[in-house]
Design an enzyme around this catalytic site. Structure first.
Site, mmCIF file in Angstrom:
data_model
loop_
_atom_site.group_PDB
_atom_site.id
_atom_site.type_symbol
_atom_site.label_atom_id
_atom_site.label_comp_id
_atom_site.label_asym_id
_atom_site.label_seq_id
_atom_site.Cartn_x
_atom_site.Cartn_y
_atom_site.Cartn_z
ATOM 1 N N TYR A 164 1.486 -5.430 7.502
ATOM 2 C CA TYR A 164 1.303 -4.829 6.170
ATOM 3 C C TYR A 164 -0.003 -4.015 6.122
ATOM 4 O O TYR A 164 -0.030 -2.884 5.616
ATOM 5 C CB TYR A 164 1.280 -5.991 5.177
ATOM 6 C CG TYR A 164 1.173 -5.640 3.727
ATOM 7 C CD1 TYR A 164 2.247 -5.072 3.037
ATOM 8 C CD2 TYR A 164 0.013 -5.937 3.010
ATOM 9 C CE1 TYR A 164 2.146 -4.802 1.678
ATOM 10 C CE2 TYR A 164 -0.087 -5.674 1.661
ATOM 11 C CZ TYR A 164 0.977 -5.103 0.997
ATOM 12 O OH TYR A 164 0.882 -4.840 -0.339
ATOM 13 N N LYS A 168 -0.446 -0.089 5.378
ATOM 14 C CA LYS A 168 -1.143 0.316 4.158
ATOM 15 C C LYS A 168 -2.339 1.245 4.440
ATOM 16 O O LYS A 168 -2.586 2.176 3.677
ATOM 17 C CB LYS A 168 -1.597 -0.919 3.375
ATOM 18 C CG LYS A 168 -0.439 -1.671 2.700
ATOM 19 C CD LYS A 168 0.402 -0.764 1.837
ATOM 20 C CE LYS A 168 1.220 -1.486 0.780
ATOM 21 N NZ LYS A 168 2.084 -0.575 0.015
HETATM 22 N N1 LIG Z 1 1.247 -6.991 -6.393
HETATM 23 C C1 LIG Z 1 0.089 -6.773 -5.769
HETATM 24 O O1 LIG Z 1 -0.940 -7.441 -6.002
HETATM 25 C C2 LIG Z 1 0.002 -5.681 -4.762
HETATM 26 C C3 LIG Z 1 -1.203 -5.554 -4.034
HETATM 27 C C4 LIG Z 1 -1.340 -4.509 -3.142
HETATM 28 C C5 LIG Z 1 -0.285 -3.633 -2.964
HETATM 29 N N2 LIG Z 1 0.891 -3.806 -3.640
HETATM 30 C C6 LIG Z 1 1.957 -2.844 -3.393
HETATM 31 O O2 LIG Z 1 2.502 -2.396 -4.616
HETATM 32 C C7 LIG Z 1 3.877 -2.021 -4.407
HETATM 33 C C8 LIG Z 1 4.739 -2.714 -5.435
HETATM 34 O O3 LIG Z 1 4.710 -4.109 -5.216
HETATM 35 P P1 LIG Z 1 5.032 -5.226 -6.324
HETATM 36 O O4 LIG Z 1 3.912 -6.162 -6.297
HETATM 37 O O5 LIG Z 1 5.444 -4.578 -7.594
HETATM 38 O O6 LIG Z 1 6.258 -5.992 -5.612
HETATM 39 P P2 LIG Z 1 7.826 -6.039 -5.925
HETATM 40 O O7 LIG Z 1 8.421 -6.851 -4.834
HETATM 41 O O8 LIG Z 1 8.048 -6.476 -7.335
HETATM 42 O O9 LIG Z 1 8.282 -4.527 -5.841
HETATM 43 C C9 LIG Z 1 8.663 -3.888 -4.654
HETATM 44 C C10 LIG Z 1 10.007 -3.216 -4.894
HETATM 45 O O10 LIG Z 1 10.336 -2.435 -3.752
HETATM 46 C C11 LIG Z 1 11.736 -2.540 -3.563
HETATM 47 N N3 LIG Z 1 12.070 -2.191 -2.184
HETATM 48 C C12 LIG Z 1 11.845 -2.911 -1.056
HETATM 49 N N4 LIG Z 1 12.309 -2.270 0.021
HETATM 50 C C13 LIG Z 1 12.822 -1.099 -0.422
HETATM 51 C C14 LIG Z 1 13.463 0.006 0.211
HETATM 52 N N5 LIG Z 1 13.643 0.018 1.544
HETATM 53 N N6 LIG Z 1 13.869 1.042 -0.556
HETATM 54 C C15 LIG Z 1 13.698 1.030 -1.892
HETATM 55 N N7 LIG Z 1 13.120 0.008 -2.560
HETATM 56 C C16 LIG Z 1 12.682 -1.045 -1.823
HETATM 57 C C17 LIG Z 1 12.052 -3.986 -3.881
HETATM 58 O O11 LIG Z 1 13.431 -4.171 -4.139
HETATM 59 C C18 LIG Z 1 11.141 -4.237 -5.082
HETATM 60 O O12 LIG Z 1 11.804 -3.989 -6.308
HETATM 61 C C19 LIG Z 1 4.192 -2.400 -2.956
HETATM 62 O O13 LIG Z 1 4.054 -1.262 -2.146
HETATM 63 C C20 LIG Z 1 3.115 -3.413 -2.626
HETATM 64 O O14 LIG Z 1 2.880 -3.510 -1.250
HETATM 65 C C21 LIG Z 1 1.052 -4.808 -4.534
#
Ligand SMILES: NC(=O)c1ccc[n+]([C@@H]2O[C@H](COP(=O)([O-])OP(=O)(O)OC[C@H]3O[C@@H](n4cnc5c(N)ncnc54)[C@H](O)[C@@H]3O)[C@@H](O)[C@H]2O)c1
Length: 299
Positions: A164, A168
Site C-alpha cells: 500500500y 501511495k
Molecule cells: N480511511 C482512511 O483513513 C484513509 C487513509 C489514507 C488513505 N485512504 C484512501 O482513501 C481512499 C478511500 O478509502 P476509504 O477509507 O473511503 O475506504 P472504502 O473501502 O470505504 O472505499 C474504497 C472504495 O473503493 C472501491 N474499490 C475497490 N477496488 C476498486 C476497483 N478496482 N474499481 C473501482 N472501485 C474499487 C471499493 O468498493 C470501496 O467502495 C482509498 O484510496 C484509501 O486508500 C483512506
C-alpha cells in the site's frame, strides 16, 4: 465566496462508500454532475454496484445529477468506456478524483508477491488508468482538475503496509509529473492524504474517534483541490477537520572533493549532508542538478 461546480462533470472512483461517497455527495450539492464509480456486481467489473446505485439515488433525491458506473479501475478499457458515457450524457469531464482502493496488509516477510502486485495495481495502475482515460479530454477542453489519493503510509511508512505504501507514494510521484505536463492545458493535479473512519479503518479507530474522523471532515480539502481556483502540485493531509501540507524537500548538501569523495567522506560529513538549513522544495526534478551546481560553486 462560495465554491461551486455548476456545469462541471466529475468522476469519483470508489464512490460507493467511505470518502468517495462523501466527496461525490458534496460535489453534487454544489452543482456538479457526478459519475459514481465503484466495482460492479459482475465478475468482469461491469454492471452497476448496489453501493454506487444507492449514492446516485441519494444525490438524485436531493435534486442533484449523477450516474453510476461499475467498472474496475484496474481495467483501462472499462475506464475509457466510463469516460465516454459521461461525455455522451454531459458533454465533458472536468474533474477526476482517484479514490478507489483496497488493503491487503501483512508484514513484508509474510506478504505474497501477488498481494503486493494487486494493491499496487488497484491504487497506482488504477489511478493511472482513470487519469489516462480523461487526459486527452481535459487537454482538449483546456480544463482539468485531478486528485490523487495518497496516504500517510505512502508519505511516512506504516508497519504491515509495504504494498500500500509503495502504491501511495507512487501516486504522489505520478501527480508531480502530471502537474508539470498538464500545466499548459490548465490541468491541475494535487495529492490528498486523508485520515477518516471508514470500513477501511473501522478496526483501527476507537468508536469516538471514528465519529470525529468522519469522511465529511476530509471532503472540504478534496473539493477545494478540484475547484476552479485549486492550487497544483500540493500534497495535503486532512482528517477530523484538520488540514495540513506535506512537502518533498532537498538539503543544499555538501561538495566532497578529491580524497573526501569516498564512502568514508560521506560518513564523516553525514550531519552536514542531512542539515536542513536552507533546504528547498524543488518544483521539478531538474532542480536537483541545479542545486548541485550551486553547491559546487559555493564550496
Ligand atoms: N480511511 C482512511 O483513513 C484513509 C487513509 C489514507 C488513505 N485512504 C484512501 O482513501 C481512499 C478511500 O478509502 P476509504 O477509507 O473511503 O475506504 P472504502 O473501502 O470505504 O472505499 C474504497 C472504495 O473503493 C472501491 N474499490 C475497490 N477496488 C476498486 C476497483 N478496482 N474499481 C473501482 N472501485 C474499487 C471499493 O468498493 C470501496 O467502495 C482509498 O484510496 C484509501 O486508500 C483512506
Amino acid at each position: 465566496m462560495t465554491i461551486r461546480f455548476d456545469d462541471r462533470v466529475a468522476i469519483v472512483t470508489g464512490a460507493g462508500g467511505g470518502l468517495g461517497r462523501a466527496y461525490a455527495i458534496e460535489l453534487a450539492k454544489r452543482g456538479a454532475k457526478v459519475v459514481i464509480n465503484d466495482l460492479g456486481g459482475a465478475r468482469d467489473g461491469t454492471g452497476h454496484s448496489d453501493a454506487a446505485l444507492a449514492v446516485v439515488e441519494e444525490i438524485e433525491a436531493a435534486g442533484g445529477e449523477a450516474m453510476s458506473n461499475g467498472g474496475s479501475v484496474t481495467e483501462y478499457e472499462q475506464m475509457a468506456e466510463m469516460v465516454a458515457k459521461a461525455k455522451e450524457r454531459w458533454g465533458g469531464v472536468h474533474i477526476l478524483i482517484n479514490n478507489a482502493g483496497v488493503l491487503r496488509d501483512k508484514s513484508f516477510a509474510k506478504m505474497e508477491p501477488a498481494d503486493f502486485e494487486f494493491v499496487v495495481r488497484v491504487h497506482l495502475i488504477g489511478s493511472a488508468n482513470c487519469t489516462k482515460a480523461v487526459w486527452e479530454t481535459m487537454r482538449e477542453q483546456a480544463y482539468g482538475r485531478v486528485l490523487m489519493t495518497a496516504s500517510s503510509t505512502g508519505l511516512y511508512g506504516n508497519f504491515g503496509q509495504a504494498n500500500y505504501g509503495a502504491a501511495k507514494l507512487g501516486l504522489a510521484g505520478l501527480a508531480k509529473t502530471l502537474h508539470l505536463e498538464g500545466a499548459k492545458y490548465n490541468i491541475r493535479v494535487n495529492t490528498l492524504a486523508p485520515t477518516a473512519g471508514t470500513r477501511m479503518t473501522e478496526d483501527l479507530f476507537p468508536e469516538e474517534a471514528f465519529k470525529a474522523f468522519a469522511p465529511e471532515k476530509v471532503a472540504p480539502a478534496a473539493l477545494f483541490l478540484v475547484s476552479e481556483d485549486a492550487p497544483s502540485n500540493a500534497i495535503i493531509g486532512a482528517g477530523a477537520g484538520v488540514f495540513q501540507a506535506a512537502y518533498v524537500t532537498l538539503t543544499p548538501g555538501v561538495a566532497l572533493k578529491g580524497d573526501a569523495c569516498t564512502p568514508e567522506g560521506v560518513a564523516a560529513h553525514w550531519s552536514a549532508i542531512t542539515d536542513r538549513t536552507d533546504e528547498i522544495v524543488p518544483q521539478s526534478g531538474a532542480e536537483q542538478a541545479m542545486l548541485i551546481m550551486k553547491t559546487l560553486q559555493a564550496g
